[in-house]
Design a protein around this motif. Sequence first.
Motif, PDB file in Angstrom:
ATOM      1  N   ALA A   8       2.858   2.891   2.205  1.00  0.00           N
ATOM      2  CA  ALA A   8       4.064   3.275   1.466  1.00  0.00           C
ATOM      3  C   ALA A   8       4.850   4.357   2.211  1.00  0.00           C
ATOM      4  O   ALA A   8       6.086   4.310   2.281  1.00  0.00           O
ATOM      5  N   GLN A  11       6.408   2.758   5.366  1.00  0.00           N
ATOM      6  CA  GLN A  11       7.516   1.868   4.980  1.00  0.00           C
ATOM      7  C   GLN A  11       8.769   2.680   4.636  1.00  0.00           C
ATOM      8  O   GLN A  11       9.878   2.337   5.044  1.00  0.00           O
ATOM      9  N   SER A  12       8.577   3.776   3.905  1.00  0.00           N
ATOM     10  CA  SER A  12       9.699   4.633   3.526  1.00  0.00           C
ATOM     11  C   SER A  12      10.350   5.258   4.760  1.00  0.00           C
ATOM     12  O   SER A  12      11.579   5.310   4.876  1.00  0.00           O
ATOM     13  N   ALA A  15      12.397   2.679   6.637  1.00  0.00           N
ATOM     14  CA  ALA A  15      13.649   2.380   5.925  1.00  0.00           C
ATOM     15  C   ALA A  15      14.705   3.450   6.202  1.00  0.00           C
ATOM     16  O   ALA A  15      15.884   3.139   6.390  1.00  0.00           O
ATOM     17  N   ARG A  78       6.510  -3.923   5.570  1.00  0.00           N
ATOM     18  CA  ARG A  78       6.917  -4.225   4.188  1.00  0.00           C
ATOM     19  C   ARG A  78       6.021  -5.271   3.544  1.00  0.00           C
ATOM     20  O   ARG A  78       5.709  -5.213   2.356  1.00  0.00           O
TER      21      ARG A  78
END
Length: 370
Positions: A8, A11-12, A15, A78
């Motif tokens: 998580a 992934q953040s 992004a 993701r």
Amino acid sequence: MKFSCEKALLQSAIAVTARAVSPKSSIPALEGILLEAGTDLRLTGYNLETGIRTVVPAQIDQEGSLVLSARLFGEIIRKLPDDIVSFQADGYMVNITCGMSQFNILATDPEDFPELPTVEDKNGFTIPRGKLGSMIRQTIFAVSDNESRPIHTGSLFEIDDTGLTVVSVDGYRLALRHEPITERDGALSFSFVVPGSALSEVEKICGDGEEEATVTQGERHVMFRVGDTMLVSRRLEGEFLAYRQAIPRNNGIKVEGDTRALLTSIDRVSLIISDKLKSPLRCVFDDNVLKITTKTGIGDASDQCPISGDGGGLEIGFNNRYLMDALKAAPADRVRLELSSGVAPCVILPAEGEENFLYMVLPVRLKAGE
């Protein structure tokens, strides 16, 4: 290079940094994200105009750096299960493992990735991140997209002893927000212009919260630091509009209205306006009522909105979208509209309290029978 990290968090971070990655570039490395494992794990995206770098908590077993395709790396992470991601590089071959999933992909040489510009600590200030984000959000809609005046494709940041003022103009409207700032370094007053494209990313990074954001002005660049994330953008050079002289404040007509009621009324009448069927709003400011009408090829519409004050029957035309953008951005339940004639701009201010925002919308000439 070897590290492990929570999916998580990784992934953040991808992004955030991917927003500064070039979708297509003559330098292939700029289509990727630079990963640097040292005392911490740093991810960097850079398109030669805007660079975003963020730090991710990770267990670093072996230091190193490489560049991975932002699109492919982002999609892989993701779609991995919610678990710890293990990352190991042997030369340019990268092994990514998470749960029962495994990928082996090629990386590119980090030497091909241009260095982020260094921002010299010339002048700077500190402001709560949520406040900075809202100031950008409530002014960025008026940034120009006309490249013939590049300076107006960004927002002016002006710092003086009263605080921070952010101004955007596009030739048809002006948006201004003002807030006091908690801390300032360097000169007593200074200003710079940041491209709108970079500011839209700063606004996303800011989010909400009282955590402090630091803004540093360098010789040619400006740096925004929010938590573990840093954004560096080039500054726009040129002469920004002398906005104080452009705003008329000796207006004879002053009326007040509920922001939501005004917005709802304009929105209703705008239903028959489209990109193909354009028509201005005909606004008549009477005693305690604003009458709005419009007419296009498919019909006409009218509505009335209660206001406080007498407009003396002033008739003025507006682009519906420009008026709605200003009212949507206004951070107040009630606004004051100041007008002087059918060909002079409309100034929108808070009805009560401190003047921490100001929007100016230029009128549209009305034709007979429109």
